[in-house]
Design a protein around this motif. Sequence first.
Motif, PDB file in Angstrom:
ATOM      1  N   LEU A 223       0.839  -1.203   0.000  1.00 12.60           N
ATOM      2  CA  LEU A 223       0.000   0.000   0.000  1.00 12.60           C
ATOM      3  C   LEU A 223       0.875   1.254   0.000  1.00 12.60           C
ATOM      4  N   SER A 224       1.942   1.222   0.773  1.00 10.34           N
ATOM      5  CA  SER A 224       2.871   2.355   0.809  1.00 10.34           C
ATOM      6  C   SER A 224       3.534   2.553  -0.549  1.00 10.34           C
ATOM      7  N   ALA A 225       3.889   1.457  -1.193  1.00  9.52           N
ATOM      8  CA  ALA A 225       4.482   1.542  -2.524  1.00  9.52           C
ATOM      9  C   ALA A 225       3.524   2.210  -3.507  1.00  9.52           C
ATOM     10  N   ILE A 226       2.251   1.847  -3.426  1.00  8.20           N
ATOM     11  CA  ILE A 226       1.242   2.447  -4.306  1.00  8.20           C
ATOM     12  C   ILE A 226       1.130   3.945  -4.034  1.00  8.20           C
ATOM     13  N   GLU A 227       1.133   4.321  -2.746  1.00  8.98           N
ATOM     14  CA  GLU A 227       1.059   5.741  -2.396  1.00  8.98           C
ATOM     15  C   GLU A 227       2.266   6.503  -2.935  1.00  8.98           C
ATOM     16  N   ALA A 228       3.443   5.890  -2.852  1.00 12.09           N
ATOM     17  CA  ALA A 228       4.651   6.540  -3.377  1.00 12.09           C
ATOM     18  C   ALA A 228       4.559   6.708  -4.889  1.00 12.09           C
ATOM     19  N   LEU A 229       4.075   5.706  -5.579  1.00 14.50           N
ATOM     20  CA  LEU A 229       3.894   5.804  -7.032  1.00 14.50           C
ATOM     21  C   LEU A 229       2.946   6.946  -7.382  1.00 14.50           C
ATOM     22  N   GLU A 230       1.862   7.049  -6.626  1.00 13.98           N
ATOM     23  CA  GLU A 230       0.873   8.097  -6.884  1.00 13.98           C
ATOM     24  C   GLU A 230       1.432   9.496  -6.627  1.00 13.98           C
ATOM     25  N   GLN A 231       2.484   9.567  -5.808  1.00 15.26           N
ATOM     26  CA  GLN A 231       3.118  10.857  -5.533  1.00 15.26           C
ATOM     27  C   GLN A 231       4.303  11.132  -6.460  1.00 15.26           C
ATOM     28  N   GLY A 232       4.494  10.280  -7.455  1.00 12.36           N
ATOM     29  CA  GLY A 232       5.500  10.558  -8.474  1.00 12.36           C
ATOM     30  C   GLY A 232       6.810   9.817  -8.350  1.00 12.36           C
ATOM     31  N   VAL A 233       6.958   8.953  -7.342  1.00  6.81           N
ATOM     32  CA  VAL A 233       8.186   8.164  -7.233  1.00  6.81           C
ATOM     33  C   VAL A 233       8.182   7.135  -8.365  1.00  6.81           C
ATOM     34  N   ARG A 234       9.281   7.076  -9.096  1.00 11.56           N
ATOM     35  CA  ARG A 234       9.303   6.251 -10.314  1.00 11.56           C
ATOM     36  C   ARG A 234       9.382   4.761 -10.024  1.00 11.56           C
ATOM     37  N   ARG A 235      10.152   4.399  -9.001  1.00 10.23           N
ATOM     38  CA  ARG A 235      10.405   2.976  -8.765  1.00 10.23           C
ATOM     39  C   ARG A 235      10.447   2.684  -7.272  1.00 10.23           C
ATOM     40  N   ILE A 236       9.746   1.631  -6.877  1.00 16.35           N
ATOM     41  CA  ILE A 236       9.769   1.167  -5.497  1.00 16.35           C
ATOM     42  C   ILE A 236      10.224  -0.287  -5.528  1.00 16.35           C
ATOM     43  N   ILE A 237      11.123  -0.640  -4.611  1.00 15.53           N
ATOM     44  CA  ILE A 237      11.606  -2.016  -4.558  1.00 15.53           C
ATOM     45  C   ILE A 237      11.416  -2.543  -3.137  1.00 15.53           C
ATOM     46  N   LEU A 238      10.644  -3.631  -3.031  1.00 14.91           N
ATOM     47  CA  LEU A 238      10.486  -4.345  -1.766  1.00 14.91           C
ATOM     48  C   LEU A 238      11.544  -5.441  -1.776  1.00 14.91           C
ATOM     49  N   THR A 239      12.502  -5.382  -0.865  1.00 14.47           N
ATOM     50  CA  THR A 239      13.626  -6.302  -0.976  1.00 14.47           C
ATOM     51  C   THR A 239      14.083  -6.834   0.368  1.00 14.47           C
ATOM     52  N   ASP A 240      14.957  -7.833   0.295  1.00 13.54           N
ATOM     53  CA  ASP A 240      15.423  -8.578   1.455  1.00 13.54           C
ATOM     54  C   ASP A 240      16.529  -7.823   2.181  1.00 13.54           C
ATOM     55  N   GLY A 241      16.294  -7.483   3.441  1.00 18.74           N
ATOM     56  CA  GLY A 241      17.288  -6.774   4.231  1.00 18.74           C
ATOM     57  C   GLY A 241      18.200  -7.693   5.011  1.00 18.74           C
ATOM     58  N   ARG A 242      18.198  -8.979   4.674  1.00 22.64           N
ATOM     59  CA  ARG A 242      19.038  -9.937   5.395  1.00 22.64           C
ATOM     60  C   ARG A 242      20.297 -10.293   4.611  1.00 22.64           C
ATOM     61  N   THR A 243      20.533  -9.614   3.501  1.00 23.07           N
ATOM     62  CA  THR A 243      21.642  -9.971   2.626  1.00 23.07           C
ATOM     63  C   THR A 243      22.699  -8.866   2.602  1.00 23.07           C
ATOM     64  N   GLU A 244      23.856  -9.175   2.031  1.00 18.86           N
ATOM     65  CA  GLU A 244      24.896  -8.166   1.860  1.00 18.86           C
ATOM     66  C   GLU A 244      24.497  -7.174   0.767  1.00 18.86           C
ATOM     67  N   ASN A 245      24.873  -5.937   0.941  1.00 18.09           N
ATOM     68  CA  ASN A 245      24.606  -4.876  -0.046  1.00 18.09           C
ATOM     69  C   ASN A 245      23.158  -4.895  -0.549  1.00 18.09           C
ATOM     70  N   PRO A 246      22.187  -4.923   0.359  1.00 21.25           N
ATOM     71  CA  PRO A 246      20.800  -5.087  -0.085  1.00 21.25           C
ATOM     72  C   PRO A 246      20.278  -3.940  -0.936  1.00 21.25           C
ATOM     73  N   ILE A 247      20.733  -2.718  -0.654  1.00 23.43           N
ATOM     74  CA  ILE A 247      20.219  -1.562  -1.395  1.00 23.43           C
ATOM     75  C   ILE A 247      20.846  -1.498  -2.778  1.00 23.43           C
ATOM     76  N   SER A 248      22.149  -1.666  -2.850  1.00 19.44           N
ATOM     77  CA  SER A 248      22.844  -1.647  -4.141  1.00 19.44           C
ATOM     78  C   SER A 248      22.354  -2.762  -5.043  1.00 19.44           C
ATOM     79  N   ARG A 249      22.144  -3.933  -4.472  1.00 16.72           N
ATOM     80  CA  ARG A 249      21.671  -5.069  -5.288  1.00 16.72           C
ATOM     81  C   ARG A 249      20.247  -4.835  -5.773  1.00 16.72           C
ATOM     82  N   ALA A 250      19.439  -4.196  -4.947  1.00 11.52           N
ATOM     83  CA  ALA A 250      18.076  -3.879  -5.390  1.00 11.52           C
ATOM     84  C   ALA A 250      18.109  -2.887  -6.540  1.00 11.52           C
TER      85      ALA A 250
END
Length: 269
Positions: free
Chosen positions: A232-259
């Motif tokens: 739902l938060s991702a949808i709200e962000a899209l509606e506010q103009g954010v181009r890309r939302i990534i729901l990803t695993d925070g248990r791995t190395e370099n999770p943000i860069s890999r996403a």
Amino acid sequence: MLVVKLGGSNGLDFDAALSDIAALVERGERVAVVHGGSREVDRICTELGKPPRYVTSPSGVKSRYTDRETLEIFAMVVAGRVNKLLVERLQAHGVNALGLSGLDGGLVRGRRKGTIIALENGKKRVLRGDYGGTVKEVNTSLLRLLLAEGYTPVVAPLAIGEESEALNVDGDRVAAAVAGALGAEALIILSNVPGLLRDPADEGSLIPHVPKAEARKYLERYAQGRMKKKLLSAIEALEQGVRRIILTDGRTENPISRALEEGQGTVIE
């Protein structure tokens, strides 16, 4: 401009995520961090003899029932312990992090729910005295000022209500509002699952891509439990103009860069 949401559930590798944020900042990326803290709040509430209470809305969204005593514990833990320890660890990584909550400087303004309707044993029940809230406005100028001066904001999910009362607001939705207000290129939501799953019991059932136009269909069909608020938060962000939302695993190395670089997780665009 990038917004990262650090979840508050068990299992996240905070050191890996914070190290990744530091690497991005060092490369010149402007990053705003929003965090949760539900696990720590539950633990401290229990230790203080005030066990946490969760309720489920008729639409299936689970949330914390926050009376005034719970709100004060929530503020103590999330804006205090969790926020400042994250700032400490980012500072150790060389990031000039600045911790604040949505209360500070009117950073996040919200509307108090007051009364909520919960489903208990198959019946609707009205609960009063709730200090949970919904996000209405973000003080963008304050965030931009901090970012322009080289600070990395670390935001705890509290808001200031219409009567100047503190409110417990959902961290994922704060992150969506911050990302929208800043015109972020991407919002990365880290949690303790690989992303949106077709079967919540099977981590191998990851849905790698959700088209923006079909996001609400996926919300109704696949999102369960805490994932409902994340999608739902991702949808709200899209509606506010954010181009890309990534729901990803925070248990791995370099999770943000890999996403960002490999599309690891569920990409919604």
